[in-house]
Motif scaffolding. Sequence first.
Motif, PDB file in Angstrom:
ATOM      1  N   THR A  96       0.827  -1.216   0.000  1.00 41.63           N
ATOM      2  CA  THR A  96       0.000   0.000   0.000  1.00 41.63           C
ATOM      3  C   THR A  96       0.859   1.263   0.000  1.00 41.63           C
ATOM      4  OG1 THR A  96      -0.245  -0.257   2.410  1.00 41.63           O
ATOM      5  CG2 THR A  96      -2.064  -1.017   1.042  1.00 41.63           C
ATOM      6  N   THR A  97       1.967   1.245   0.707  1.00 43.89           N
ATOM      7  CA  THR A  97       2.835   2.428   0.683  1.00 43.89           C
ATOM      8  C   THR A  97       3.488   2.596  -0.696  1.00 43.89           C
ATOM      9  OG1 THR A  97       4.629   1.084   1.664  1.00 43.89           O
ATOM     10  CG2 THR A  97       3.328   2.459   3.148  1.00 43.89           C
TER      11      THR A  97
ATOM     12  N   ASP B 192       0.986  10.213  -4.310  1.00 41.61           N
ATOM     13  CA  ASP B 192       1.802  11.335  -3.855  1.00 41.61           C
ATOM     14  C   ASP B 192       3.271  10.917  -3.829  1.00 41.61           C
ATOM     15  OD1 ASP B 192       2.990  13.484  -2.655  1.00 41.61           O
ATOM     16  OD2 ASP B 192       1.862  13.383  -0.777  1.00 41.61           O
ATOM     17  N   GLN B 193       4.023  11.353  -4.835  1.00 38.08           N
ATOM     18  CA  GLN B 193       5.427  10.955  -4.949  1.00 38.08           C
ATOM     19  C   GLN B 193       6.289  11.518  -3.825  1.00 38.08           C
ATOM     20  OE1 GLN B 193       6.764  12.054  -8.863  1.00 38.08           O
ATOM     21  NE2 GLN B 193       5.573  10.457  -9.891  1.00 38.08           N
ATOM     22  N   ASP B 194       5.804  12.575  -3.169  1.00 36.72           N
ATOM     23  CA  ASP B 194       6.558  13.184  -2.075  1.00 36.72           C
ATOM     24  C   ASP B 194       6.153  12.635  -0.707  1.00 36.72           C
ATOM     25  OD1 ASP B 194       7.953  14.874  -3.840  1.00 36.72           O
ATOM     26  OD2 ASP B 194       6.269  16.283  -3.871  1.00 36.72           O
ATOM     27  N   PHE B 195       5.280  11.661  -0.716  1.00 38.90           N
ATOM     28  CA  PHE B 195       4.791  11.100   0.542  1.00 38.90           C
ATOM     29  C   PHE B 195       5.931  10.432   1.313  1.00 38.90           C
ATOM     30  CE2 PHE B 195       3.003   7.271   2.726  1.00 38.90           C
ATOM     31  CZ  PHE B 195       2.280   7.931   3.704  1.00 38.90           C
ATOM     32  N   LYS B 196       6.037  10.760   2.598  1.00 38.21           N
ATOM     33  CA  LYS B 196       7.054  10.156   3.449  1.00 38.21           C
ATOM     34  C   LYS B 196       6.467   8.911   4.113  1.00 38.21           C
ATOM     35  CE  LYS B 196      10.265  11.114   7.231  1.00 38.21           C
ATOM     36  NZ  LYS B 196      10.728  12.108   8.237  1.00 38.21           N
TER      37      LYS B 196
END
Length: 274
Positions: free
Chosen positions: A134-135, A143-147
């Motif tokens: 899922t991550t 969201d490519q910037d998702f941490k």
Amino acid sequence: MISIILKSIEKDKGKNKGEVMFSNFMFIKNAYPSLYELGYLAEHNIFNDADTSLYKLRKLGEELVQVILEFINVQKSDSFFLNLNVLERGNYLDNEILTLLHSIRIRGNSTIHNSNGTSIELAKRSLYEAFQITTYFYVRFVDQDFKIPVYREPNYAKSIDHSLGNQNRTSYVFEKDKLFFDSFMSYIEEVVYEGIIDKKVNGFGSVKEVENMSFHEFHGFFSGALENIAGLGDQYVEGLLYLRNICKEQLQTNDPQYINRQLATMLYSRSIWG
């Protein structure tokens, strides 16, 4: 009747009477609440019903694959396996992620037929793999910037406390279990008799025309009925898993073979051959 009972039970199981527990899938809750709910239920069933945990993870994987196919504008089917093959042939996902998805699919499919029960460790490993999947999806498609958050392994004590607090097993809940048990067992009995009629009297007549039947033979028809019911769809699989969970509590055992034998014995004892 079964459909109504299942919906009512699932609604009650989802009630939260206290503080909402932490979930590793919280990050996806707003964008994909259905995926979050499946992850949450898998997470908090690990210690008291690992089979249900694996089945919920399978559903999460199946729905996630459908979402991905929508993202890449590729036609999807009703088959989890076929959808995975499409993604694999088109090289749409990393091989590692495809392998994890196949593993979750296979483990989820085996929950009904598993004669040894699902280990908690296997469910915990599958949960972490679902988190990885899922991550990966969220970073690549949302969201490519998702941490990516730090994964927290489920805690036994917190899970049990949450289950006890949420279920609040009053007489009302026990009555609901009994209502479900009686209704679903009656349905299984009908399917068993349909199988007997089909095999013994060529699909015509009634079971009364079958003069003798040993428990061993009856148990074979019972097992076949469970297989047929599981093949009818997700709702029926949920019903079988919930039935097994009720029996686990009442019989104080996690052995699916023993549970099935006891259920078959109950039906056989009230049949014309018992």
